[in-house]
Write a protein that holds these residues in place. Sequence first.
Motif, PDB file in Angstrom:
ATOM      1  N   LEU A  99      48.507  66.165  45.941  1.00 43.66           N
ATOM      2  CA  LEU A  99      47.679  65.198  46.653  1.00 43.66           C
ATOM      3  C   LEU A  99      46.254  66.171  46.889  1.00 43.66           C
ATOM      4  O   LEU A  99      45.073  65.733  46.844  1.00 43.66           O
ATOM      5  N   ILE A 100      46.292  67.467  47.314  1.00 45.83           N
ATOM      6  CA  ILE A 100      45.143  68.176  47.556  1.00 45.83           C
ATOM      7  C   ILE A 100      44.376  68.573  46.273  1.00 45.83           C
ATOM      8  O   ILE A 100      42.963  68.240  46.346  1.00 45.83           O
ATOM      9  N   CYS A 101      45.070  68.873  44.924  1.00 43.95           N
ATOM     10  CA  CYS A 101      44.117  68.744  43.870  1.00 43.95           C
ATOM     11  C   CYS A 101      43.578  67.637  43.439  1.00 43.95           C
ATOM     12  O   CYS A 101      42.534  67.236  42.919  1.00 43.95           O
ATOM     13  N   LEU A 102      44.463  66.465  43.645  1.00 51.27           N
ATOM     14  CA  LEU A 102      43.821  65.025  43.280  1.00 51.27           C
ATOM     15  C   LEU A 102      42.681  64.777  44.128  1.00 51.27           C
ATOM     16  O   LEU A 102      41.804  64.297  43.789  1.00 51.27           O
ATOM     17  N   GLY A 103      42.944  65.169  45.414  1.00 51.89           N
ATOM     18  CA  GLY A 103      41.633  64.803  46.348  1.00 51.89           C
ATOM     19  C   GLY A 103      40.654  65.677  46.023  1.00 51.89           C
ATOM     20  O   GLY A 103      39.501  65.188  45.906  1.00 51.89           O
ATOM     21  N   PHE A 104      40.884  66.866  45.572  1.00 56.03           N
ATOM     22  CA  PHE A 104      39.746  67.997  45.186  1.00 56.03           C
ATOM     23  C   PHE A 104      38.964  67.318  44.079  1.00 56.03           C
ATOM     24  O   PHE A 104      37.607  67.207  43.904  1.00 56.03           O
ATOM     25  N   PHE A 105      39.585  66.909  42.838  1.00 51.43           N
ATOM     26  CA  PHE A 105      39.074  66.522  41.680  1.00 51.43           C
ATOM     27  C   PHE A 105      38.266  65.193  41.981  1.00 51.43           C
ATOM     28  O   PHE A 105      37.399  64.814  41.288  1.00 51.43           O
TER      29      PHE A 105
END
Length: 222
Positions: free
Chosen positions: A16-22
């Motif tokens: 979720l953190i990676c998806l939010g960052f991208f």
Amino acid sequence: MEERHLKKAVFFIISLICLGFFTWGFVSILEEWKENEIAGFDNGVFNVVHGFISPKLTTLMTSITFMGGVKWLSISTIGLVIVLVFMKKYPLALFLTLTVSLGAGFNWLLKWIFKRDRPDIEALIEQGGYSFPSGHSMGSFIFYGAVAFMLYRALDRAVFKWLSVLALSVLILFIGISRVYLGVHYPSDIVGGFSAGGGWLTLCIAVYIYFYKRSDWKYVDE
């Protein structure tokens, strides 16, 4: 059992953190572009990269950019899927097929939505179509990122896991740089391609892990 659930929770939190960052990266580029505030960034990077132009470097960059093209990625995907099927790694074969093919469709859709023209400069190679997000950057992030994911899971020693991830990450980065060097993409196209590709890959990996852990696939894929 509790440790297993904890690992699963940590994985999906990281996803979720990676998806939010991208997603944030992609939206930020869009906002800067729509407000006509991205030109400074694009021109600044253009000036730096194009200051290194030389015949030998152009030949190298042309070879690197080929490794992010539709033809090469298609052949590589088909070849790797055949190898995975031969090895009876059916879930991974399906994962790679859907991730890359649907990712290519997603890139086409984004280009069609935004319809950004290519840079108005003298390019070193011929390139048609729309500019944003960069198909080479997005496709490379998806394909080589998926390969890095599979190698990380397959290799035993941590040093080999991280070396494979590092090597493929460097390749992805240089494919993006090659597109700017050759004058066929704005730097913001590259960032947008990496962001969209990273978000798509993160989503596909999360879906794969979710179904992998919930089904009998893991017994076939081990």
